[in-house]
Design a protein around this motif. Structure first.
Motif, PDB file in Angstrom:
ATOM      1  N   ALA A   1      -7.503  54.160 -27.617  1.00  0.00           N
ATOM      2  CA  ALA A   1      -6.183  53.792 -27.106  1.00  0.00           C
ATOM      3  C   ALA A   1      -5.323  53.336 -28.283  1.00  0.00           C
ATOM      4  O   ALA A   1      -5.826  53.111 -29.383  1.00  0.00           O
ATOM      5  CB  ALA A   1      -6.327  52.671 -26.082  1.00  0.00           C
ATOM      6  N   PRO A   2      -4.009  53.199 -28.083  1.00  0.00           N
ATOM      7  CA  PRO A   2      -3.195  52.583 -29.141  1.00  0.00           C
ATOM      8  C   PRO A   2      -3.738  51.202 -29.502  1.00  0.00           C
ATOM      9  O   PRO A   2      -4.307  50.504 -28.663  1.00  0.00           O
ATOM     10  CB  PRO A   2      -1.806  52.483 -28.490  1.00  0.00           C
ATOM     11  N   LEU A   3      -3.575  50.822 -30.742  1.00  0.00           N
ATOM     12  CA  LEU A   3      -3.991  49.482 -31.160  1.00  0.00           C
ATOM     13  C   LEU A   3      -3.194  48.439 -30.384  1.00  0.00           C
ATOM     14  O   LEU A   3      -1.994  48.612 -30.154  1.00  0.00           O
ATOM     15  CB  LEU A   3      -3.756  49.292 -32.652  1.00  0.00           C
ATOM     16  N   VAL A   4      -3.861  47.378 -29.979  1.00  0.00           N
ATOM     17  CA  VAL A   4      -3.206  46.297 -29.248  1.00  0.00           C
ATOM     18  C   VAL A   4      -3.229  45.047 -30.118  1.00  0.00           C
ATOM     19  O   VAL A   4      -4.307  44.528 -30.444  1.00  0.00           O
ATOM     20  CB  VAL A   4      -3.901  46.028 -27.900  1.00  0.00           C
ATOM     21  N   MET A   5      -2.052  44.567 -30.523  1.00  0.00           N
ATOM     22  CA  MET A   5      -1.957  43.363 -31.333  1.00  0.00           C
ATOM     23  C   MET A   5      -1.627  42.187 -30.433  1.00  0.00           C
ATOM     24  O   MET A   5      -0.591  42.172 -29.769  1.00  0.00           O
ATOM     25  CB  MET A   5      -0.905  43.512 -32.428  1.00  0.00           C
ATOM     26  N   ALA A   6      -2.519  41.209 -30.408  1.00  0.00           N
ATOM     27  CA  ALA A   6      -2.404  40.108 -29.447  1.00  0.00           C
ATOM     28  C   ALA A   6      -2.153  38.787 -30.154  1.00  0.00           C
ATOM     29  O   ALA A   6      -2.931  38.386 -31.028  1.00  0.00           O
ATOM     30  CB  ALA A   6      -3.667  40.026 -28.598  1.00  0.00           C
ATOM     31  N   SER A   7      -1.103  38.102 -29.766  1.00  0.00           N
ATOM     32  CA  SER A   7      -0.787  36.777 -30.298  1.00  0.00           C
ATOM     33  C   SER A   7      -1.381  35.696 -29.405  1.00  0.00           C
ATOM     34  O   SER A   7      -1.438  35.847 -28.184  1.00  0.00           O
ATOM     35  CB  SER A   7       0.733  36.588 -30.381  1.00  0.00           C
ATOM     36  N   GLN A   8      -1.790  34.580 -30.018  1.00  0.00           N
ATOM     37  CA  GLN A   8      -2.434  33.451 -29.333  1.00  0.00           C
ATOM     38  C   GLN A   8      -3.651  33.936 -28.542  1.00  0.00           C
ATOM     39  O   GLN A   8      -3.826  33.617 -27.373  1.00  0.00           O
ATOM     40  CB  GLN A   8      -1.450  32.734 -28.397  1.00  0.00           C
ATOM     41  N   ALA A   9      -4.506  34.712 -29.206  1.00  0.00           N
ATOM     42  CA  ALA A   9      -5.599  35.397 -28.512  1.00  0.00           C
ATOM     43  C   ALA A   9      -6.944  34.727 -28.742  1.00  0.00           C
ATOM     44  O   ALA A   9      -7.242  34.258 -29.833  1.00  0.00           O
ATOM     45  CB  ALA A   9      -5.667  36.848 -28.981  1.00  0.00           C
ATOM     46  N   ARG A  10      -7.748  34.725 -27.704  1.00  0.00           N
ATOM     47  CA  ARG A  10      -9.170  34.392 -27.775  1.00  0.00           C
ATOM     48  C   ARG A  10      -9.958  35.696 -27.576  1.00  0.00           C
ATOM     49  O   ARG A  10      -9.424  36.711 -27.144  1.00  0.00           O
ATOM     50  CB  ARG A  10      -9.551  33.382 -26.694  1.00  0.00           C
ATOM     51  N   VAL A  11     -11.258  35.640 -27.858  1.00  0.00           N
ATOM     52  CA  VAL A  11     -12.078  36.851 -27.800  1.00  0.00           C
ATOM     53  C   VAL A  11     -12.023  37.498 -26.422  1.00  0.00           C
ATOM     54  O   VAL A  11     -11.877  38.717 -26.286  1.00  0.00           O
ATOM     55  CB  VAL A  11     -13.540  36.528 -28.183  1.00  0.00           C
ATOM     56  N   ALA A  12     -12.131  36.697 -25.378  1.00  0.00           N
ATOM     57  CA  ALA A  12     -12.210  37.238 -24.019  1.00  0.00           C
ATOM     58  C   ALA A  12     -10.926  37.938 -23.575  1.00  0.00           C
ATOM     59  O   ALA A  12     -10.937  38.639 -22.562  1.00  0.00           O
ATOM     60  CB  ALA A  12     -12.564  36.128 -23.033  1.00  0.00           C
ATOM     61  N   LEU A  13      -9.844  37.768 -24.306  1.00  0.00           N
ATOM     62  CA  LEU A  13      -8.618  38.495 -23.967  1.00  0.00           C
ATOM     63  C   LEU A  13      -8.864  39.998 -23.996  1.00  0.00           C
ATOM     64  O   LEU A  13      -8.253  40.757 -23.243  1.00  0.00           O
ATOM     65  CB  LEU A  13      -7.502  38.136 -24.942  1.00  0.00           C
ATOM     66  N   GLY A  14      -9.769  40.438 -24.857  1.00  0.00           N
ATOM     67  CA  GLY A  14     -10.072  41.862 -24.952  1.00  0.00           C
ATOM     68  C   GLY A  14     -10.645  42.438 -23.676  1.00  0.00           C
ATOM     69  O   GLY A  14     -10.499  43.637 -23.411  1.00  0.00           O
ATOM     70  N   ASP A  15     -11.304  41.605 -22.861  1.00  0.00           N
ATOM     71  CA  ASP A  15     -11.865  42.106 -21.607  1.00  0.00           C
ATOM     72  C   ASP A  15     -10.764  42.601 -20.679  1.00  0.00           C
ATOM     73  O   ASP A  15     -10.867  43.669 -20.068  1.00  0.00           O
ATOM     74  CB  ASP A  15     -12.674  41.009 -20.919  1.00  0.00           C
ATOM     75  N   GLU A  16      -9.692  41.819 -20.572  1.00  0.00           N
ATOM     76  CA  GLU A  16      -8.582  42.221 -19.705  1.00  0.00           C
ATOM     77  C   GLU A  16      -7.846  43.406 -20.302  1.00  0.00           C
ATOM     78  O   GLU A  16      -7.456  44.334 -19.575  1.00  0.00           O
ATOM     79  CB  GLU A  16      -7.629  41.045 -19.497  1.00  0.00           C
TER      80      GLU A  16
END
Length: 271
Positions: free
Chosen positions: A153-168
């Motif tokens: 998929a396109p790269l997703v750049m996440a601000s204020q992120a914890r590891v589990a954010l990747g699950d969603e």
């Protein structure tokens, strides 16, 4: 009458472990002056502490990193966790594990094609780690992804992120696996350490025991080629065995050893 320069040898006592210091960045063999540390070591400690604090509080420069990634040919989607500020992020780890509403809507758009892997770039507890290591690692990983035939998929750049954010993120993108590249909690000698977390079939509620982690990715730790080699091995096994976590052990071996022996697989372990 001029005085001779003072001889410091009777004041500064060197640590007998000094010879071992060249093998580690840990704070050993610091020496002493009287009952205290030498001034040079005290100043070095203060600098390292300031660098660690800066790594935690420095905002992720989304625009600059996005531009660098897009210049290298990667499409980037910027998202944000439910933690609206850095202060809230540090106080409320739970908010860093979920997307905010706008980001959820962005990623909920129907995908054009199913993908094997979603890659999330998260600031975590060290935006410094992402600024310095994200692009080199993503670039190094590309040849392995092509060899394995995995779609992304396109790269997703996440601000204020914890590891589990990747699950969603992975669940919304319909990815079979998710890789979260995230800044690790900085130590006093490693403010630039990147962590890699691989999770099979991501969905909200996954446990940490269902992930594989590669830690300390940085020039002075596990370098980018070695880390990409280890991750590629885990990816191949995850897609073959359809799992990640405690049931999947890293047996990738050392990249340098494989090159030295002109091998494509690590040597078998003795039984």
């Amino acid at each position: 009458m001029s005085k001779e320069p003072h001889d410091m040898s009777d004041i500064l006592h060197l640590n007998p472990w000094l010879e071992l210091k060249r093998y580690t960045s840990a704070r050993i063999a610091l020496g002493r002056t009287g009952v205290s540390l030498p001034t040079e070591e005290l100043l070095a400690f203060g600098l390292a502490h300031a660098q660690a604090r800066d790594a935690v509080h420095q905002p992720l420069d989304v625009a600059r990193l996005t531009q660098a990634l897009e210049s290298a040919g990667h499409r980037v989607l910027a998202v944000h966790s439910a933690a609206s500020t850095r202060e809230e992020y540090l106080r409320r780890p739970d908010l860093g594990r979920r997307l905010d509403d706008a980001s959820r809507r962005l990623l909920s758009q129907p995908p054009q094609n199913e993908v094997d892997l979603a890659i999330v770039l998260g600031d975590g507890l060290s935006s410094t780690a992402l600024h310095q290591n994200a692009l080199p690692f993503v670039e190094s990983l590309q040849s392995h992804l092509r060899r394995l035939g995995l779609t992304c998929a396109p790269l997703v750049m996440a601000s204020q992120a914890r590891v589990a954010l990747g699950d969603e993120v992975g669940e919304l993108l319909g990815a079979r696996a998710v890789l979260v590249m995230i800044g690790e909690r900085p130590g006093l000698s490693s403010p630039d350490s990147l962590g890699l977390y691989l999770t099979w079939q991501p969905r909200v509620g996954r446990m940490d025991s269902e992930r594989n982690c590669i830690s300390n990715v940085r020039p002075a730790g596990l370098d980018v080629p070695q880390a990409a080699h280890k991750l590629a091995w885990l990816l191949e096994q995850a897609f073959s065995r359809r799992l990640t976590g405690v049931a999947l052990k890293d047996e990738s071996g050392e990249l340098s050893r494989l090159i030295e022996h002109d091998a494509t697989l690590p040597p078998s372990r003795p039984t």
